[in-house]
Design a protein around this motif. Structure first.
Motif, mmCIF file in Angstrom:
data_model
loop_
_atom_site.group_PDB
_atom_site.id
_atom_site.type_symbol
_atom_site.label_atom_id
_atom_site.label_comp_id
_atom_site.label_asym_id
_atom_site.label_seq_id
_atom_site.Cartn_x
_atom_site.Cartn_y
_atom_site.Cartn_z
ATOM 1 N N ARG A 1 0.811 -1.215 0.000
ATOM 2 C CA ARG A 1 0.000 0.000 0.000
ATOM 3 C C ARG A 1 0.850 1.273 0.000
ATOM 4 O O ARG A 1 0.467 2.273 -0.565
ATOM 5 C CB ARG A 1 -0.944 0.002 1.203
ATOM 6 N N SER A 2 2.029 1.216 0.659
ATOM 7 C CA SER A 2 2.785 2.456 0.850
ATOM 8 C C SER A 2 3.804 2.725 -0.253
ATOM 9 O O SER A 2 4.050 3.865 -0.617
ATOM 10 C CB SER A 2 3.495 2.415 2.200
ATOM 11 N N LEU A 3 4.384 1.648 -0.812
ATOM 12 C CA LEU A 3 5.542 1.836 -1.685
ATOM 13 C C LEU A 3 5.170 2.210 -3.119
ATOM 14 O O LEU A 3 5.788 3.080 -3.727
ATOM 15 C CB LEU A 3 6.359 0.539 -1.683
ATOM 16 N N MET A 4 4.152 1.566 -3.643
ATOM 17 C CA MET A 4 3.833 1.718 -5.065
ATOM 18 C C MET A 4 3.568 3.175 -5.468
ATOM 19 O O MET A 4 4.086 3.613 -6.493
ATOM 20 C CB MET A 4 2.646 0.805 -5.419
ATOM 21 N N PRO A 5 2.772 3.949 -4.683
ATOM 22 C CA PRO A 5 2.565 5.357 -5.082
ATOM 23 C C PRO A 5 3.871 6.127 -5.197
ATOM 24 O O PRO A 5 4.052 6.938 -6.121
ATOM 25 C CB PRO A 5 1.706 5.918 -3.956
ATOM 26 N N TRP A 6 4.823 5.863 -4.293
ATOM 27 C CA TRP A 6 6.116 6.555 -4.338
ATOM 28 C C TRP A 6 6.922 6.131 -5.561
ATOM 29 O O TRP A 6 7.595 6.954 -6.185
ATOM 30 C CB TRP A 6 6.919 6.261 -3.073
ATOM 31 N N PHE B 1 14.745 1.033 -12.919
ATOM 32 C CA PHE B 1 14.251 0.056 -11.936
ATOM 33 C C PHE B 1 12.738 -0.084 -12.017
ATOM 34 O O PHE B 1 12.179 -1.105 -11.652
ATOM 35 C CB PHE B 1 14.676 0.437 -10.508
ATOM 36 N N PHE B 2 12.072 0.969 -12.530
ATOM 37 C CA PHE B 2 10.616 0.987 -12.540
ATOM 38 C C PHE B 2 9.989 -0.189 -13.311
ATOM 39 O O PHE B 2 9.171 -0.924 -12.758
ATOM 40 C CB PHE B 2 10.119 2.333 -13.083
ATOM 41 N N PRO B 3 10.390 -0.405 -14.584
ATOM 42 C CA PRO B 3 9.783 -1.554 -15.282
ATOM 43 C C PRO B 3 10.080 -2.881 -14.585
ATOM 44 O O PRO B 3 9.258 -3.796 -14.642
ATOM 45 C CB PRO B 3 10.410 -1.514 -16.684
ATOM 46 N N VAL B 4 11.248 -2.973 -13.933
ATOM 47 C CA VAL B 4 11.582 -4.232 -13.251
ATOM 48 C C VAL B 4 10.611 -4.466 -12.088
ATOM 49 O O VAL B 4 10.082 -5.567 -11.919
ATOM 50 C CB VAL B 4 13.041 -4.217 -12.755
ATOM 51 N N ILE C 1 5.727 5.134 -8.375
ATOM 52 C CA ILE C 1 5.128 5.770 -9.556
ATOM 53 C C ILE C 1 5.488 7.263 -9.578
ATOM 54 O O ILE C 1 5.876 7.797 -10.616
ATOM 55 C CB ILE C 1 3.601 5.551 -9.569
ATOM 56 N N ALA C 2 5.407 7.905 -8.399
ATOM 57 C CA ALA C 2 5.747 9.328 -8.327
ATOM 58 C C ALA C 2 7.187 9.565 -8.772
ATOM 59 O O ALA C 2 7.490 10.552 -9.442
ATOM 60 C CB ALA C 2 5.538 9.836 -6.906
ATOM 61 N N SER C 3 8.085 8.644 -8.423
ATOM 62 C CA SER C 3 9.500 8.824 -8.767
ATOM 63 C C SER C 3 9.675 8.934 -10.274
ATOM 64 O O SER C 3 10.577 9.605 -10.760
ATOM 65 C CB SER C 3 10.317 7.644 -8.230
ATOM 66 N N GLN C 4 8.784 8.292 -11.027
ATOM 67 C CA GLN C 4 8.937 8.297 -12.479
ATOM 68 C C GLN C 4 8.317 9.525 -13.130
ATOM 69 O O GLN C 4 8.452 9.721 -14.336
ATOM 70 C CB GLN C 4 8.323 7.021 -13.063
ATOM 71 N N THR C 5 7.587 10.324 -12.340
ATOM 72 C CA THR C 5 6.999 11.524 -12.927
ATOM 73 C C THR C 5 7.955 12.707 -12.861
ATOM 74 O O THR C 5 7.714 13.735 -13.475
ATOM 75 C CB THR C 5 5.688 11.900 -12.202
ATOM 76 N N VAL C 6 9.051 12.566 -12.093
ATOM 77 C CA VAL C 6 10.052 13.640 -12.032
ATOM 78 C C VAL C 6 10.938 13.531 -13.273
ATOM 79 O O VAL C 6 11.484 12.476 -13.546
ATOM 80 C CB VAL C 6 10.923 13.493 -10.771
ATOM 81 N N PRO C 7 11.071 14.618 -14.049
ATOM 82 C CA PRO C 7 11.923 14.530 -15.252
ATOM 83 C C PRO C 7 13.368 14.212 -14.861
ATOM 84 O O PRO C 7 13.948 14.896 -14.022
ATOM 85 C CB PRO C 7 11.830 15.923 -15.871
ATOM 86 N N ILE C 8 13.896 13.165 -15.446
ATOM 87 C CA ILE C 8 15.236 12.712 -15.097
ATOM 88 C C ILE C 8 16.269 13.785 -15.413
ATOM 89 O O ILE C 8 17.270 13.942 -14.713
ATOM 90 C CB ILE C 8 15.562 11.377 -15.815
#
Lengths: 298, 267
Positions: A127-132, A172-175, A134-141
């Motif tokens: 419940r806690s990790l997945m939103p973070w 790491f996201f797709p993995v 996903i959020a990590s991938q919305t920050v432009p690299i």
């Protein structure tokens, strides 16, 4: 035998596409470079025709779009005519990028699998990790990369590792996503069956969940390894052109050397394509083992 | 149905067992007031339409569902304890084989989990694959076998833990009728040889009557036992017995039981 037949059947359509793209590229070079040339012709009041224009467009020193043979010459000059250890060799720069991409990929795979196991086995993490994540991938690299370099640099970590961290951040996201789906893929019936066997959680993991997740993992790894090269190149931009294909892109754009940029781009795509094929080969070998020699699904 | 008293040869003892599922539409009475005693060596079929709770009852015996009230003993202990004692083998509707394991490796899966030695595993795999007539297929992969053969592997796997009790949940439901007939004969043969206690869930009347020593007819809403029919067909029987008057009258009684439970009514 199947593979041979399949690749035979591919040669024709692939070559057609290459020929068509080359023609478009040459035409595009004439079109995009014509503005500069025609200005020059007019200034010097030179008579010109389309043949002249094409010949000049394909041999400019600083073209908007270099012609394929110019890029090929640049590639020959920087790949074949240089020692691999030279800073002028594209092989050397590709090696720099490759090493941080690969380290980033390995880190991302480990992190991704670890997070996925946590998410599947610990309800709180689910419940806690997945939103973070996903959020990590919305920050432009591109915005984040310099920060990572600066932060890690201030604690004395420089060189390969910070670049790999940026690469890892991207791939790491797709993995995680693939591995979570894979670990959850066994049907309820198979889990019930394990319950009737009184299997421990560890046994369920290694005998059922992990093998079931392998096809999902490889699908993710193919995406991840391509992203790792992108991450490594992005990471080389803020470090100020010390080496790597990203540095070549940066240098090329400083000096208006479009040919240099294109050569680096082509090298980057060759590196990515090679890496993806290596993962795909590993995937096919693994799947063949997993379905007991049944025709590996394409 | 006079043997409600627990005796030493009772393998499954069920008294006034009920099970309610909580759903968004309120509680569903999956099982209500079930009384059943299954003796050692019996072949008991649970038959009824979809939703009568026959699979749920089997899952309660296997400790895959928890009952809401009443009492159940498997081998004289709670289903949870019986599961941990590995006193039953469960055959699912689908073969539930692992595609990455060979036939032998599939059969030894529960044995690996139990921690048997490799030689013990191999010996048992060979013994039970021979028993289901699959000798020679040890190193094949599941995809190389027909549906019927896959389900036989799954039966060999359930037998390999050497349980006293075999729980089978519509094991031949997904197979064509010809294969199913063939496997029915083989299962009967297997039961004669091993003298296991079998609880068999089905929705086929001929299958239930042909295989069983007793048929338990169940009906839905709430899931309950309508009738228990003793089948005293000769133990040496072939599929031809299905045309005899004895068989047909037993089948008729099963159908009457299903009718009484409104199993043939429109939804």
């Amino acid at each position: 035998m199947n593979d041979a037949a399949r690749s035979q059947g591919r040669i024709f359509p692939v070559s057609v596409i290459i020929v068509v793209l080359t023609i478009i590229w040459y035409a595009g070079a004439v079109y995009l470079n014509s503005g500069q040339l025609i200005d020059r012709y007019n200034k010097r009041s030179v008579q010109w025709d389309i043949t002249q224009l094409a010949a000049d467009a394909w041999s400019m020193k600083r073209p908007v779009l270099p012609a394929p043979h110019q890029v090929a010459r640049e590639l020959k000059k920087t790949v074949l005519d240089q020692k691999i250890t030279s800073k002028r060799s594209l092989i050397y720069h590709a090696g720099v990028t490759l090493s941080s991409a690969l380290l980033g990929f390995v880190l991302a795979t480990a992190l991704g699998i670890g997070l996925a196991i946590g998410i599947v086995y610990v309800a709180t993490l689910d419940r806690s990790l997945m939103p973070w994540i996903i959020a990590s991938q919305t920050v432009p690299i591109l915005a984040l990369a310099p920060m990572i370099i600066v932060v890690l640099g201030s604690v004395g970590i420089t060189g390969l590792f910070p670049k790999s961290v940026i690469s890892m951040y991207l791939c790491f996201f797709p993995v995680v996503v693939g591995m979570v789906k894979g670990l959850r893929s066994p049907e309820p019936m198979l889990l019930d069956q394990m319950h009737t066997y009184c299997a421990s959680r560890t046994q369920v993991f290694f005998k059922l969940r992990l093998p079931s997740a392998i096809p999902f993992l490889f699908a993710s790894l193919k995406v991840a390894i391509a992203l790792s090269v992108v991450g490594a190149i992005v990471a080389e931009l803020p470090t100020g052109g010390q080496g790597g294909l990203g540095a070549r892109l940066l240098t090329g754009s400083y000096y208006g050397q479009t040919t240099m940029i294109w050569a680096a781009l082509i090298t980057a795509s060759v590196v990515s394509a090679t890496l993806v094929s290596i993962v795909a080969l590993g995937e096919r070998t693994m799947l063949r083992r997993l379905d007991g020699g049944q025709v590996a699904r394409a | 149905m006079s043997d409600n008293a627990s005796s030493s040869d009772t393998v499954v003892q069920i008294d006034q067992l009920s099970l309610d599922f909580d759903t968004v539409d309120g509680p569903v009475h999956a099982l209500s007031g079930i009384d059943l005693a299954i003796r050692e060596g019996e072949f008991v079929s649970l038959i009824g339409p979809s939703g009568c709770g026959k699979t749920t009852l089997l899952r309660v015996i296997a400790d895959l569902e928890k009952h809401s009230s009443g009492k159940i003993l498997v081998n004289g202990v709670s289903p949870d304890q019986a599961r941990q004692d590995r006193s039953y083998g469960y055959v699912f509707q689908a073969p539930a084989l692992y595609p990455w394991r060979t036939v032998t490796k599939n059969v030894v899966l529960p044995l690996e989990i139990m921690g048997l030695t490799r030689s013990q595993q191999q010996a048992r795999a060979k013994k039970y694959l021979d028993l289901v007539n699959l000798g020679g297929f040890e190193n094949k992969y599941p995809w190389q076998l027909s549906g019927g053969m896959q389900q036989r592997v799954s039966i060999a796997r359930a037998l390999s833990v050497e349980p006293q009790l075999l729980l089978m949940d519509e094991p031949f439901g997904a197979l064509d009728e010809i294969t199913r007939d063939h496997l029915n004969e083989q299962l009967l043969e297997l039961w004669r040889k091993t003298r296991k206690t079998v609880v068999f869930v089905t929705h086929s009347i001929p299958e239930a009557v042909f295989l069983s020593s007793r048929v338990v007819v169940m009906s839905p809403r709430p899931g309950r036992v309508m009738d228990v029919i003793e089948c005293n067909l000769p133990s040496e029987r072939t599929l031809d017995i299905r045309e005899t008057p004895d068989f047909l009258s037993l089948a008729h009684r099963v159908r009457q039981g299903l009718k009484a439970g409104h199993s043939y009514d429109d939804e």
